[in-house]
Scaffold this active site. Structure first.
Site, short mmCIF file in Angstrom:
data_model
loop_
_atom_site.label_atom_id
_atom_site.label_comp_id
_atom_site.label_asym_id
_atom_site.label_seq_id
_atom_site.Cartn_x
_atom_site.Cartn_y
_atom_site.Cartn_z
CB CYS A 66 19.89 -51.91 -21.29
SG CYS A 66 20.67 -52.13 -19.68
CG HIS A 98 21.17 -48.47 -24.28
ND1 HIS A 98 21.33 -49.43 -23.31
CD2 HIS A 98 22.33 -48.47 -25.00
CE1 HIS A 98 22.52 -49.99 -23.42
NE2 HIS A 98 23.15 -49.42 -24.44
#
Length: 541
Positions: free
Chosen positions: A70, A126
């Site tokens: 991610c 993130h």
């Protein structure tokens, strides 16, 4: 008008009273851990009618590569720079870790904002949150609604018992506001993200171009979906596949949201000058709920199932549509593409732009023209990891150990073996692995569980993969499932690719060994805890 986009991005250019911005609007949509095969247009048993329509009427990107996790994908997308430059070659940022996308990197929203765009971010960030300067509104977004970390409960909006759902913006006095939305507890996050995207489009000043970054958390763990929606969307999936039924529902709710976003663009007379790019950040987790069939491997591996994402571009601005584009593309390419479409002149800005690795792929997508012949999947060298408590842009500080209390969301917590050295690249139709790397095999179409795994029995099976080593070469033109090593038959090809290692290694950024602190978990809320010397942002909470 030239345009460049692809990846769940919607380039949106509005028409108001005959006026429209010179640049296109851009809407970029990311799915999270979505399997290569988990869309209707690839024969999945998951319902994705809106994604299917947009893909089939646009351009399906068959060879669009991302990173296997991610954070690295998001950092490369936002900066236009490969993980070996950004430092994300070591993997995901885990909660409480003190690093992120470095502050000298220019992000897509920064670049577009200086060219007159309104920039709105929604969903998963993130790419670092240990200082306020690393958070989205400090990195170029006018507003950001979503989470700083990599995952959370879809209803609770919590990670390890602490809330991480925020509404960030600058108030009328220019002060940075971080509003933690504890009032939204119990509301399903995918619905919230779609609603905010729709609202952002409706309220947009249509004399300006729009950049909308819609980064869904679906279908990432945890396995959360409204029970009524499971009945509505997953009745076609066997009841004994409970995990896949929920996973399918997560995707279908996201798909329905994408349909609402596109319909809103149409109602607001913006769609005719919009580019929609859709992509997943990596493949589905291997051997669990998702399917990367017929590709090998999944999230965390550098086999095709981990790094070849389901992707498409849709826009009236495309010259050629309704086809499958097989040119090589990489997630870093979107920065260069958007930069060209926006008319940005990087040398005329106070903040220096670092060298980018992406290339402008608009003509490749719109006209089906080749644009690159190689894609670096990733490389890792333990010699590039240093022991240091000197954080970039931070004063020297003490770090505390963090107990193992963050594992309830599973696959973000897989340990990264920082001792492994490897290099993986695709050059033309050839894919080379060398060093020590994670090996995963295959899953069947629409199927889960141990019985669906097709094992090579080449290495001892581990839950998240196996350890492979040596040099292997695959011919993706004849062997897209990466089953047959042909390195011995093509020594010249092997040498050609291996000779590229030294050039890439010169571009690598040295990184600090991972350090942690519990200071970000306070009063039931996740918040930045470290300070950048010389910067003391006024934060209204």
């Amino acid at each position: 008008m030239k345009l460049t986009l692809l990846l769940t991005i919607l380039l949106v250019v509005s028409h108001v009273d005959g006026k429209k911005p010179k640049q296109p609007n851009i809407v970029m949509i990311l799915a999270d851990d979505m399997g290569y095969q988990d869309v209707g247009f690839r024969g999945s048993n998951i319902q994705t009618p809106n994604i299917d329509k947009l893909a089939k009427e646009g351009v399906i990107l068959e060879n669009h590569y991302v990173m296997p996790q991610c954070s690295p994908t998001r950092a490369s997308l936002l900066s236009g720079r490969h993980a070996i430059r950004t430092g994300f070659w070591k993997g995901n940022i885990k909660p409480n870790e003190e690093w992120g996308l470095r502050l000298n990197e220019t992000t897509i929203p920064e670049m577009l904002k200086r060219n007159g765009y309104s920039t709105h971010g929604i969903g998963k960030w993130h790419t670092g949150m240990y200082t306020w300067e690393h958070t989205p509104v400090k990195r170029g977004f006018d507003t950001y609604f979503g989470l700083y970390l990599g995952a959370q409960g879809y209803f609770s909006h919590k990670r390890s018992g602490h809330v991480d759902l925020r509404d960030d913006y600058h108030d009328k006095d220019g002060k940075f506001v971080d509003e933690v939305r504890q009032d939204l507890k119990g509301k399903y996050s995918t619905y919230l993200y779609t609603d905010r995207a729709v609202e952002s489009i409706q309220k947009h000043d249509k004399t300006k171009p729009l950049f909308l970054y819609l980064s869904y958390t679906a279908p990432h763990s945890p396995s959360d979906a409204p029970p009524d929606e499971v009945k509505r969307f997953a009745s076609q999936i066997p009841t004994n596949q409970k995990g896949r039924r929920t996973y399918a529902t997560q995707i279908s709710i996201m798909d329905e949201g994408i349909g609402k976003v596109v319909e809103t663009l149409k109602k607001e007379n913006m769609l005719d000058n919009t580019i929609v790019v859709f992509t997943s950040d990596n493949g589905a987790v291997y051997g669990k709920k998702g399917s990367n069939y017929p590709l090998r491997g999944g999230k965390q591996s550098l086999f095709e199932g981990g790094v070849r994402a389901v992707s498409f571009v849709n826009s009236p601005l495309l010259k050629k549509t309704g086809y499958i584009n097989r040119n090589l593309h990489h997630v870093t390419d979107w920065y260069a593409t958007f930069q060209k479409l926006a008319g940005d002149q990087p040398n005329k800005h106070a903040k220096p732009q670092l060298p980018i690795d992406g290339v402008d792929i608009w003509k490749s997508v719109s006209h089906n023209q080749p644009c690159r012949d190689e894609v670096l999947m990733n490389m890792r060298y333990s010699s590039m990891i240093q022991d240091s408590s000197e954080h970039e842009f931070l004063a020297k500080r003490e770090n505390s150990d963090v107990d193992d209390e963050l594992g309830e969301l599973g696959d973000d917590e897989f340990p990264d073996d920082e001792s492994d050295n490897f290099f993986v690249m695709r050059w033309k139709n050839w894919k080379l692995f060398t060093g020590t790397y994670k090996v995963q095999d295959w899953t069947s179409k629409n199927s889960l569980g141990p019985a669906s795994k097709f094992n090579c029995n080449e290495y001892e099976q581990l839950w998240a993969g196996k350890s492979g080593s040596g040099t292997k070469l695959f011919d993706l033109a004849t062997d897209p499932r990466e089953k047959t090593d042909v390195a011995d038959k093509h020594p010249g090809i092997v040498k050609t690719i291996l000779d590229k290692i030294s050039g890439y290694k010169k571009k690598m950024t040295k990184i600090n060994r991972r350090t942690h602190s519990k200071e970000g978990m306070n009063n039931g809320v996740w918040c930045p805890w470290a300070k950048v010397p010389g910067k003391s942002p006024e934060v209204v909470q």
